[in-house]
Design an enzyme around this catalytic site. Structure first.
Site, PDB file in Angstrom:
ATOM      1  N   LYS A 294       0.860  -1.184   0.000  1.00  0.00           N
ATOM      2  CA  LYS A 294       0.000   0.000   0.000  1.00  0.00           C
ATOM      3  C   LYS A 294       0.900   1.238   0.000  1.00  0.00           C
ATOM      4  CE  LYS A 294      -3.948   1.690   2.829  1.00  0.00           C
ATOM      5  NZ  LYS A 294      -4.794   1.360   3.998  1.00  0.00           N
TER       6      LYS A 294
ATOM      7  N   SER B 107      -9.788  -1.340   7.299  1.00  0.00           N
ATOM      8  CA  SER B 107      -9.304  -1.099   5.933  1.00  0.00           C
ATOM      9  C   SER B 107      -8.653  -2.258   5.220  1.00  0.00           C
ATOM     10  CB  SER B 107      -8.322   0.063   5.924  1.00  0.00           C
ATOM     11  OG  SER B 107      -9.017   1.249   5.747  1.00  0.00           O
TER      12      SER B 107
ATOM     13  N   SER C 266      -9.702   1.272   3.080  1.00  0.00           N
ATOM     14  CA  SER C 266      -8.887   2.100   2.235  1.00  0.00           C
ATOM     15  C   SER C 266      -7.822   1.348   1.443  1.00  0.00           C
ATOM     16  CB  SER C 266      -8.195   3.173   3.094  1.00  0.00           C
ATOM     17  OG  SER C 266      -7.331   2.565   4.048  1.00  0.00           O
TER      18      SER C 266
HETATM   19  N1  GLN Z   1     -13.339   2.970   6.600  1.00  0.00           N
HETATM   20  C1  GLN Z   1     -12.722   3.499   7.770  1.00  0.00           C
HETATM   21  C2  GLN Z   1     -12.534   5.000   7.621  1.00  0.00           C
HETATM   22  O1  GLN Z   1     -13.259   5.543   6.897  1.00  0.00           O
HETATM   23  C3  GLN Z   1     -11.452   2.759   8.043  1.00  0.00           C
HETATM   24  C4  GLN Z   1     -10.212   3.282   7.447  1.00  0.00           C
HETATM   25  C5  GLN Z   1      -9.002   2.477   7.807  1.00  0.00           C
HETATM   26  O2  GLN Z   1      -9.092   1.428   8.441  1.00  0.00           O
HETATM   27  N2  GLN Z   1      -7.839   3.008   7.428  1.00  0.00           N
HETATM   28  O3  GLN Z   1     -11.746   5.665   8.207  1.00  0.00           O
END
Ligand code: GLN
Length: 489
Positions: free
Chosen positions: A73, A174, A150
């Protein structure tokens, strides 16, 4: 079938027997990455990857990652390789050091092919907010569905059979949510188990290094390599690192799992519920004790709000270093404030600005008690309840998500129980810092649906053991769009 579509174990055997070389594998993976149409990549390091792969000439029989290609990532620091976190504010930033996990993987002779797309700065869960635009779900070639976020690009790269594993990060879900939408194994270990040195911080009390693979075995051997105390990260644990793959075949009879009743009740998709029930029956057949337990609904409904307040507040503070001076493009200005304003105005998308507004608001002196501190107290209450359940049970077991990958055009009711509980419960693992793994359960009209198992702190070995039992029951090890399977459940 290409070696790239086989399991990590088979791939390792082929490498050891010199049926394929790291360079051949790398070249094929790079070719697939360039041909891929899912917009999964920020940067493909053709030359660096090929040079490193070419240097690997003598196979290491006892090193399952030797010569294995992977992507990271783009929110990990990679020396000499652009690292943008899919944000314009970091365009052109080339770090001078490697994140500890990148160093560890290089020492294990895994081959880094490049960097994947994410929701900007790892905030968000749709795979649509990075500066390169939308990342698509390889399971839907019509490109109408997302893969979640993400860690969208890392999920797509593994689901599309480009690499057998990839690095992501998990602050709320994420890795574990996209894993569900992509038919993958997504693992987030205990907070502190893996060093976060070089992971761009989002909300450090919730941030975890996490990763995707296509089977539980790969997930376990990766943890062997990634874990451990790191003097560069004072939050990394000094607990000894285990051999996490050792117990995968051992019987699971006698283990106890709890299912949170309120979360299951909030799910409207009957087919998902039916397959989940089948998996409970399969678990019982293996001697696992399964109980439904109750969790205060108000507390469950508060997960999302609590997560938003804490994560936005921490993000606002951590990302204050992105001021347009130390990193990324310079947009001019007559004073420090103006330089910073211009850089941040041009550098961040709407979603990030909105989150920083929320974070700043929660941190304002007059709001702190009512918002930030209250959210922290609520987090403590939630964590206490989770740990109470885990005193009596080894694991909490739930569907990882209440739906298959949603259509981009669909809008979910963000105040429904289903959204607040079934779509957001994975954050429990971040609140409590507990190990949590997602793996595929079944395919609904060609789209994957995952389950999630969360265990006690530092009991990753046992978590992999039970995950392997569920994987055997589902029959869905090592699926990808080039290696489709029917499944048993
Ligand atoms: N979907 C979550 C958010 O909007 C999680 C993001 C993550 O785990 N980096 O922040």
């Amino acid at each position: 079938m290409s070696y790239l579509d086989s399991s990590l174990k088979e791939l390792h055997e082929a490498l050891v027997e010199k049926k394929v070389t790291p360079l051949e594998l790398t070249e094929e993976a790079l070719k697939r990455a360039h041909e891929n149409k899912d917009n999964a990549f920020e940067y493909i390091d053709d030359e660096g990857a090929k040079a490193f792969a070419a240097s690997l000439t003598e196979p290491e029989k006892d090193n399952p990652l030797w010569g294995i290609p992977y992507f990271s990532k783009d929110n990990y620091s990679t020396k000499g390789i652009p690292s943008t976190a899919s944000s314009n504010i970091l365009n052109g930033y080339i770090p001078v050091y490697d994140a500890t996990v990148i160093t560890k993987l290089r020492e294990a002779k895994a081959v880094l092919l490049g960097k994947t797309t994410l929701d900007e700065l790892a905030m968000g869960g749709t795979g649509t907010t990075g500066h390169l635009g939308t990342t698509y779900n390889p399971w839907d070639p019509s490109h109408k569905r997302g893969i979640g976020g993400s860690s969208c690009g890392s999920a797509a790269a593994v689901a599309a059979s480009i690499v057998p594993f990839s690095l992501g990060s998990d602050t709320g879900d994420s890795v574990r949510k996209p894993a569900s939408l992509a038919g993958l194994v997504g693992m987030k270990p205990t907070w502190g188990r893996i060093s976060r040195y070089g992971l761009f911080p989002f909300a450090p009390s919730l941030d975890h290094v996490a990763y995707f693979s296509r089977d539980v075995y790969s997930s376990a051997v990766l943890l062997d390599v990634l874990s451990g105390r790191d003097l560069n990260d004072s939050t990394s644990s000094t607990k000894p690192v285990d051999r996490y793959e050792e117990d995968l075949d051992k019987p699971v009879a006698g283990m106890k799992i709890a299912i949170i009743k309120e979360i299951i009740d909030s799910i409207s998709d009957e087919e998902i519920k039916k397959h989940f029930e089948k998996s409970i029956e399969a678990a019982k057949e293996q001697g696992i004790a399964v109980d439904f337990v109750s969790f205060d609904k108000k507390l469950l409904e508060s997960i999302y709000a609590t997560y938003m307040v804490i994560s936005c507040a921490e993000a606002t503070s951590n990302d204050a270093n992105l001021d347009g001076i130390k990193f990324g493009p310079y947009h001019g200005g007559k004073s420090y404030q103006e330089v910073m304003f211009n850089a941040r105005d041009k550098g961040f998308s709407e979603l990030i600005k909105r989150r920083f507004v929320i974070g700043s608001y929660c941190l304002m002196r007059e709001n702190q008690e009512e918002l930030f501190l209250r959210a922290q107290r609520n987090r403590a209450k939630i964590v206490a309840k989770v740990n109470e359940i885990l005193r009596d049970y080894d694991f909490i077991y739930l569907p990882a998500a209440p739906t298959v990958a949603p259509l981009f055009e669909s809008v979910s009711d963000k105040l429904s129980d289903e959204y607040l509980m079934a779509d957001n419960h994975l954050a429990l693992g971040n609140f409590a810092g507990l190990p949590s793994i997602t793996l595929p359960l079944f395919f609904k009209e060609g789209l994957p649906v995952g389950i999630n198992i969360m265990g006690r702190a530092f009991e990753e070995k046992k978590l992999f053991q039970i995950a392997a039992a569920f994987e055997r029951a589902s029959g869905l090890a090592n699926v990808s769009i080039l290696n489709k399977k029917e499944g048993n459940l």
